[in-house]
Write a protein that holds these residues in place. Structure first.
Motif, PDB file in Angstrom:
ATOM      1  N   THR A  78      -5.574 -25.206  26.158  1.00 18.34           N
ATOM      2  CA  THR A  78      -4.135 -24.982  26.302  1.00 18.34           C
ATOM      3  C   THR A  78      -3.891 -23.973  27.420  1.00 18.34           C
ATOM      4  N   LYS A 127       2.001 -25.417  28.109  1.00 22.70           N
ATOM      5  CA  LYS A 127       3.077 -25.109  27.170  1.00 22.70           C
ATOM      6  C   LYS A 127       3.850 -23.898  27.679  1.00 22.70           C
ATOM      7  N   ASP A 131       4.064 -21.394  20.724  1.00 27.30           N
ATOM      8  CA  ASP A 131       3.701 -22.494  19.831  1.00 27.30           C
ATOM      9  C   ASP A 131       3.477 -23.775  20.634  1.00 27.30           C
ATOM     10  N   TRP A 133       3.152 -26.602  19.653  1.00 25.87           N
ATOM     11  CA  TRP A 133       3.789 -27.749  18.991  1.00 25.87           C
ATOM     12  C   TRP A 133       5.310 -27.734  19.123  1.00 25.87           C
ATOM     13  N   ARG A 153       1.432 -35.658  23.032  1.00 23.12           N
ATOM     14  CA  ARG A 153       0.701 -34.724  22.160  1.00 23.12           C
ATOM     15  C   ARG A 153       0.595 -35.248  20.729  1.00 23.12           C
ATOM     16  N   GLU A 154       1.701 -35.684  20.147  1.00 19.69           N
ATOM     17  CA  GLU A 154       1.677 -36.133  18.753  1.00 19.69           C
ATOM     18  C   GLU A 154       0.836 -37.387  18.595  1.00 19.69           C
ATOM     19  N   GLY A 185       0.110 -25.531  13.359  1.00 23.89           N
ATOM     20  CA  GLY A 185       0.428 -26.920  13.648  1.00 23.89           C
ATOM     21  C   GLY A 185      -0.679 -27.883  13.266  1.00 23.89           C
ATOM     22  N   ARG A 189      -0.551 -30.965  10.359  1.00 21.48           N
ATOM     23  CA  ARG A 189      -0.897 -32.346  10.685  1.00 21.48           C
ATOM     24  C   ARG A 189      -2.123 -32.826   9.936  1.00 21.48           C
TER      25      ARG A 189
END
Length: 234
Positions: A78, A127, A131, A133, A153-154, A185, A189
């Motif tokens: 990230t 990002k 976060d 997410w 991403r999802e 996150g 998930r």
């Protein structure tokens, strides 16, 4: 021409091979997330240097270099990413000085991806907030080939779950900000998460305190992946 018994045996053998391959992928079932190992956070002279993070660069690099494709299905890096024009108006500007401006030294990764086994898929995501997410529509890129298509991403993490990859190891900084939100996150998930205490540092709280305060009773563990001398644990 194959006779019926031989053809049947061939089909059974192929089915067994496919089942074994699927079982092997499920057995390894580990993904790695490396959070914000950027110069502004990790270097002592960085704009938002996390205490003790600079000493993690070498052990992080060694540990990543020990990972093998039979054990790890991929690694996601990230990148905290800001812009000088927009940062002053962001909520984060009320808490921290500007940092990780895209394209600057401070934004760069302090870890060398080239030292990771070339057979392990590498990914990256940019990002703009703590976060990873929170922002809708973020895409995950292939870090080994910028020309390859990006993945939502999802959809990316849903595919990991569909393939039976259930365990995620997290390293990086800062334990009480971006690492904390990454873990949150992943748990939401359906993943089980382990955080390497010896490869993360926090600003106000270390990962042990974050785990106790935020994730008690959830499938999140705090582990060590190196021995006290800094070598990769067996």
């Amino acid at each position: 021409m194959l006779r019926a018994p031989a053809l049947l045996a061939l089909r059974v053998s192929e089915k067994t091979r496919l089942c074994q391959a699927a079982a092997k992928e499920t057995a390894m079932a580990r993904f790695v997330v490396v959070v914000d190992t950027q110069w502004d956070f990790m270097a002592g002279a960085g704009a938002l240097s996390v205490a003790g993070a600079e000493q993690l660069v070498e052990p992080m690099q060694r540990w990543l270099a020990t990972l093998a494709p039979d054990d790890v299905t991929g690694i996601l890096f990230t990148f905290d990413t800001h812009f000088r024009e927009t940062y002053p108006a962001s909520p984060e500007a009320q808490m921290f000085p500007i940092h990780c401006v895209r394209g600057t030294q401070g934004w760069g990764n302090m870890l060398d991806m080239a030292q990771i086994d070339p057979a392990i898929p590498l990914y990256r995501i940019e990002k703009g907030v703590f976060d990873m997410w929170a922002e809708p529509g973020l895409a995950i890129e292939n870090a080994r080939g910028a020309t390859r298509p990006t993945v939502d991403r999802e959809a990316f993490f849903a595919d990991l779950a569909r393939r039976g990859i259930t365990d995620v190891t997290v390293i990086g900084v800062a334990a009480d900000y971006c690492v904390r939100w990454a873990v949150d996150g992943l748990l939401d998930r359906g993943f089980a998460v382990s955080v390497a205490a010896d490869l993360t540092r926090g600003i106000e709280r270390q990962i042990e305190a974050v785990a106790a305060d935020e994730f008690a009773g959830k499938p999140m563990t705090v582990d060590r992946v190196t021995d006290p001398r800094g070598a990769a644990a067996a």
